[in-house]
Enzyme design. Structure first.
Site, PDB file in Angstrom:
ATOM      1  N   HIS A  31       0.843  -1.203   0.000  1.00 57.78           N
ATOM      2  CA  HIS A  31       0.000   0.000   0.000  1.00 57.78           C
ATOM      3  C   HIS A  31       0.870   1.242   0.000  1.00 57.78           C
ATOM      4  O   HIS A  31       1.928   1.281   0.640  1.00 57.78           O
ATOM      5  CB  HIS A  31      -0.984   0.003   1.168  1.00 57.78           C
ATOM      6  CG  HIS A  31      -0.385   0.020   2.539  1.00 57.78           C
ATOM      7  ND1 HIS A  31       0.058   1.177   3.139  1.00 57.78           N
ATOM      8  CD2 HIS A  31      -0.164  -0.970   3.451  1.00 57.78           C
ATOM      9  CE1 HIS A  31       0.510   0.902   4.351  1.00 57.78           C
ATOM     10  NE2 HIS A  31       0.394  -0.396   4.572  1.00 57.78           N
ATOM     11  N   ASP A  35      -0.187   4.397   0.918  1.00 54.40           N
ATOM     12  CA  ASP A  35      -0.546   5.432   1.890  1.00 54.40           C
ATOM     13  C   ASP A  35       0.161   5.199   3.216  1.00 54.40           C
ATOM     14  O   ASP A  35       0.601   4.085   3.536  1.00 54.40           O
ATOM     15  CB  ASP A  35      -2.060   5.504   2.091  1.00 54.40           C
ATOM     16  CG  ASP A  35      -2.664   4.209   2.617  1.00 54.40           C
ATOM     17  OD1 ASP A  35      -2.269   3.124   2.135  1.00 54.40           O
ATOM     18  OD2 ASP A  35      -3.529   4.265   3.516  1.00 54.40           O
ATOM     19  N   ASP A  49       6.379   0.860   7.284  1.00 58.11           N
ATOM     20  CA  ASP A  49       5.002   0.527   6.896  1.00 58.11           C
ATOM     21  C   ASP A  49       4.547   1.388   5.731  1.00 58.11           C
ATOM     22  O   ASP A  49       3.923   2.410   5.932  1.00 58.11           O
ATOM     23  CB  ASP A  49       4.089   0.740   8.110  1.00 58.11           C
ATOM     24  CG  ASP A  49       2.675   0.258   7.893  1.00 58.11           C
ATOM     25  OD1 ASP A  49       2.454  -0.503   6.943  1.00 58.11           O
ATOM     26  OD2 ASP A  49       1.782   0.656   8.663  1.00 58.11           O
ATOM     27  N   GLU A  55      -5.096   1.826   2.429  1.00 63.29           N
ATOM     28  CA  GLU A  55      -5.053   0.652   3.305  1.00 63.29           C
ATOM     29  C   GLU A  55      -5.194   1.061   4.757  1.00 63.29           C
ATOM     30  O   GLU A  55      -5.860   0.371   5.543  1.00 63.29           O
ATOM     31  CB  GLU A  55      -3.738  -0.119   3.096  1.00 63.29           C
ATOM     32  CG  GLU A  55      -3.661  -1.456   3.798  1.00 63.29           C
ATOM     33  CD  GLU A  55      -3.120  -1.396   5.238  1.00 63.29           C
ATOM     34  OE1 GLU A  55      -3.179  -2.427   5.949  1.00 63.29           O
ATOM     35  OE2 GLU A  55      -2.626  -0.311   5.644  1.00 63.29           O
ATOM     36  N   GLU A  56      -4.584   2.183   5.115  1.00 63.41           N
ATOM     37  CA  GLU A  56      -4.519   2.578   6.517  1.00 63.41           C
ATOM     38  C   GLU A  56      -5.871   2.995   7.095  1.00 63.41           C
ATOM     39  O   GLU A  56      -6.017   3.090   8.306  1.00 63.41           O
ATOM     40  CB  GLU A  56      -3.516   3.727   6.700  1.00 63.41           C
ATOM     41  CG  GLU A  56      -2.058   3.351   6.414  1.00 63.41           C
ATOM     42  CD  GLU A  56      -1.461   2.420   7.467  1.00 63.41           C
ATOM     43  OE1 GLU A  56      -2.196   1.983   8.367  1.00 63.41           O
ATOM     44  OE2 GLU A  56      -0.253   2.136   7.375  1.00 63.41           O
ATOM     45  N   GLU A  63       3.736  -6.283   4.205  1.00 62.56           N
ATOM     46  CA  GLU A  63       3.696  -5.600   5.508  1.00 62.56           C
ATOM     47  C   GLU A  63       4.940  -5.973   6.322  1.00 62.56           C
ATOM     48  O   GLU A  63       5.529  -7.043   6.128  1.00 62.56           O
ATOM     49  CB  GLU A  63       2.435  -5.999   6.278  1.00 62.56           C
ATOM     50  CG  GLU A  63       1.128  -5.540   5.659  1.00 62.56           C
ATOM     51  CD  GLU A  63       0.831  -4.072   5.898  1.00 62.56           C
ATOM     52  OE1 GLU A  63       1.618  -3.406   6.601  1.00 62.56           O
ATOM     53  OE2 GLU A  63      -0.194  -3.604   5.372  1.00 62.56           O
TER      54      GLU A  63
END
Length: 398
Positions: free
Chosen positions: A85, A87, A117, A149-150, A177
């Site tokens: 991801h 973001d 992350d 995603e966050e 991740e």
């Protein structure tokens, strides 16, 4: 477990160096979930185009954000998805000691928002691109980079649907991740809700003239508290820490003054379910409480009521028996340690329910995620580079 060919390991130092250069570019883009990620997406598009790789954008509804999907190699073969991801979480209010959007190296660590992350995994995947020679590849590699995603894994479903709609049937997906390059084959599900209670304003001395949304909300919140305690002492899954489904209330906003019956109260809650526990079963008492409140408010007038709005529903990642993703990741990793489970949610469960065998495996530690002065150890970039070098060798193996 048979290891992937390691003749590609000599690529690792160059891959690591390239990944760090790319990471510096990725960190410089402020892709906080509340902002656009299009500048980063454009950078990645241009980078891929420079290596002869065509990428496809999958935009969100208003075009302010985009997923990116690219395939390298023979599209008809069953390949591998590398997913990450784009973001990151906000930095506001955190005591950073350096610019969060400038990559800084200090004593074997790389600092910056998104280093752990999870922009380092994206950087490693991009660093591998020049070595993935399509005319020699026996199986494709799909690069799948998402948005939002966050805030509930909102972008990945459209990305996964596009991958499948193009006719691809990947044998495995690796979601990068931060796991310190350990293999994770299970994560909890995520269920986020906003509850809006609407009452009727009146002077606080005249409770018979109005109805306090706050007081109604308290009744519902008390039920959620009892659910949280029941899960703590009830159903357990020892693979997780904590080993139960958790329920927390994240925000509460209600009322305008101490002497006014609140017209509105809003709150959000977050349920994280272990894979063998269904959210509907956990929330059954909550839905009863909501209907009870609606019945009570119905007598107060049409302007009152209770709304429950889903914010995000993310399926858990369930451990697969003899899963191809876990087997492949074990071939590429340096140690064949037993696969683990994590209590956070991720996009891995979304890939899995689309019929793609999936695990989580990426550089960096989740302990550093979302914190001020977020960092990744350079040793983790190097470990990720060895992983990618073996993947390159595997995709070119006869």
């Amino acid at each position: 477990m048979t290891r992937a060919p390691k003749n590609g390991d000599n690529l690792a130092p160059a891959l690591a160096a390239s990944a760090i250069e790319i990471l510096a570019r990725l960190i410089a883009f402020d892709t906080t979930s509340s902002a656009t990620n299009l500048a980063l997406i454009e950078y990645v598009e241009n980078y891929l185009a420079g290596h002869g790789v065509v990428a496809r954008r999958i935009n969100n509804a208003d075009g302010s954000k985009a997923n990116l999907l690219a395939t390298i190699g023979p599209a008809e073969a069953r390949g591998l998805v590398l997913s990450g991801h784009t973001d990151v979480v906000p930095v506001e209010g955190q005591p950073w000691s350096r610019d969060p959007f400038t990559l800084v190296e200090d004593q074997g660590r790389l600092y910056g928002r998104g280093t752990a992350d999870m922009k380092s995994f994206i950087a490693l995947a991009l660093a591998a691109v020049p070595y993935l020679t399509p005319r020699k590849m026996t199986r494709p590699v799909h690069l799948a980079f998402s948005y939002d995603e966050e805030i509930g894994c909102l972008g990945a479903p459209d990305l996964i649907n596009a991958l499948v709609a193009e006719g691809h049937r990947p044998a495995a997906a690796i979601v990068g991740e931060p796991t310190e390059m350990a293999i994770i084959n299970s994560h909890k599900g995520i269920h986020l809700y906003e509850v809006v209670v609407t009452g009727r304003e009146a002077h606080s001395s005249l409770v018979h003239e109005g109805v306090s949304a706050n007081m109604i909300a308290i009744d519902i919140l008390s039920v959620l508290g009892r659910i949280a305690e029941s899960e703590r002492t009830g159903h357990r899954n020892a693979r997780f820490d904590p080993p139960w489904s958790t329920l927390t209330v994240g925000t509460i906003h209600g009322g305008t003054a101490a002497n006014i019956l609140a017209r509105e109260c809003r709150f959000t809650f977050d349920l994280r379910t272990v894979p063998d526990r269904e959210a509907d079963a956990v929330l059954a008492p909550f839905w009863v409480a909501v209907e009870t409140a609606r019945t009570r408010l119905k007598a107060e007038g049409a302007e009152t009521g209770v709304e429950v709005n889903p914010i995000a529903q993310v399926p858990p990642l369930r451990r697969e028996e003899d899963g191809s993703a876990e087997q492949l990741a074990a071939m590429l990793c340096e140690e064949a340690a037993p696969a683990g489970a994590v209590s956070y949610g991720a996009e891995a469960g979304q890939f899995q329910i689309a019929g793609i065998s999936t695990v989580i495996c990426g550089p960096g530690s989740i302990v550093q995620a979302h914190r001020p002065d977020e960092y990744i150890e350079i040793a983790q970039i190097e470990a990720g580079a060895r992983f990618m070098s073996r993947l390159i060798a595997m995709t070119h193996a006869a």
